[in-house]
Design an enzyme around this catalytic site. Structure first.
Site, PDB file in Angstrom:
ATOM      1  N   LYS A 120     -64.832  63.820  18.862  1.00  0.00           N
ATOM      2  CA  LYS A 120     -64.003  63.532  17.684  1.00  0.00           C
ATOM      3  C   LYS A 120     -63.091  64.705  17.363  1.00  0.00           C
ATOM      4  O   LYS A 120     -61.906  64.527  17.066  1.00  0.00           O
ATOM      5  CB  LYS A 120     -64.879  63.211  16.469  1.00  0.00           C
ATOM      6  CG  LYS A 120     -64.064  62.900  15.201  1.00  0.00           C
ATOM      7  CD  LYS A 120     -64.945  62.600  14.019  1.00  0.00           C
ATOM      8  CE  LYS A 120     -65.569  63.831  13.431  1.00  0.00           C
ATOM      9  NZ  LYS A 120     -64.569  64.688  12.707  1.00  0.00           N
ATOM     10  N   ASP A 138     -64.392  59.036  12.233  1.00  0.00           N
ATOM     11  CA  ASP A 138     -65.348  59.779  11.420  1.00  0.00           C
ATOM     12  C   ASP A 138     -66.168  58.772  10.620  1.00  0.00           C
ATOM     13  O   ASP A 138     -66.083  57.557  10.848  1.00  0.00           O
ATOM     14  CB  ASP A 138     -64.627  60.779  10.509  1.00  0.00           C
ATOM     15  CG  ASP A 138     -63.840  60.102   9.399  1.00  0.00           C
ATOM     16  OD1 ASP A 138     -63.665  58.863   9.438  1.00  0.00           O
ATOM     17  OD2 ASP A 138     -63.384  60.808   8.477  1.00  0.00           O
TER      18      ASP A 138
END
Length: 212
Positions: A120, A138
């Site tokens: 990420k 997220d």
């Protein structure tokens, strides 16, 4: 959602949040990378407060690489997990200098070799800094897209990212990433979501259920 509904949803989302920018304060690429590294399990507000102090004390990559871990930890204590993050910040700065000539690599595989940089984190960095076509996932993006019905429940963040990048490819991924986060922060809260006030409720799978 159908393809037409997705386009209408993206249009409505843009109308609701027309002007977005990176949530993390930075002046160059390595500062952005460090800020994203610090953002794991921390709020953007706490990260911005921490980096304001950190980058004042260590304004260059060289000074950050030479800093004592205890000094870094003291500056970033507000973000939580400060001890391990301080270690990763220092080591990352050293590697960027020694291996990459003070340049942050633009390759996702290379980025993920750096301490504290995961999938990420690398996606956020490359999308924010270089507009790579990544839509990082997220907790906000994961929660919101599940509730909307854009992705099935129970998938990993990486699986969700793959689906979203395919379904929402007509949009600018990093803009959509930010808007989904803002939707999650302002309306689609983890607890007690503000469904009645949500500007995209008509497109939401769970919102439609509540409406019935």
């Amino acid at each position: 959602m159908t393809r037409v509904e997705i386009q209408e949803f993206l249009k409505r989302l843009e109308e609701c949040f027309p002007h977005t920018e990176c949530f993390l304060h930075h002046e160059n690429d390595w500062q952005l990378l460090i800020a994203i590294l610090l953002s794991a399990q921390a709020t953007d507000k706490s990260v911005n407060e921490a980096t304001k102090v950190l980058f004042f004390h260590f304004p260059t990559l060289e000074s950050l690489a030479k800093a004592e871990e205890e000094e870094i930890e003291k500056d970033i204590h507000k973000v939580g997990l400060s001890r391990s993050k301080a270690k990763n910040v220092k080591k990352t700065a050293q590697i960027l200098l020694e291996k990459y000539g003070a340049e942050v690599p633009k390759d996702r595989v290379e980025l993920e070799k750096l301490p504290g940089i995961g999938h990420k984190t690398s996606g956020v960095f490359l999308a924010e800094e270089y507009q790579y076509p990544y839509l990082p996932v997220d907790t906000h993006v994961h929660r919101v897209t599940e509730r909307l019905g854009l992705v099935p429940k129970g998938l990993t963040p990486d699986e969700v990212e793959e689906i979203l990048e395919r379904k929402l490819k007509a949009s600018v991924p990093i803009e959509t990433h930010r808007r989904l986060i803002l939707l999650g922060r302002n309306y689609c809260l983890a607890r007690n979501p503000h469904c009645l006030d949500c500007p995209v409720r008509e497109f939401c799978k769970e919102g439609k259920k509540k409406n019935r």
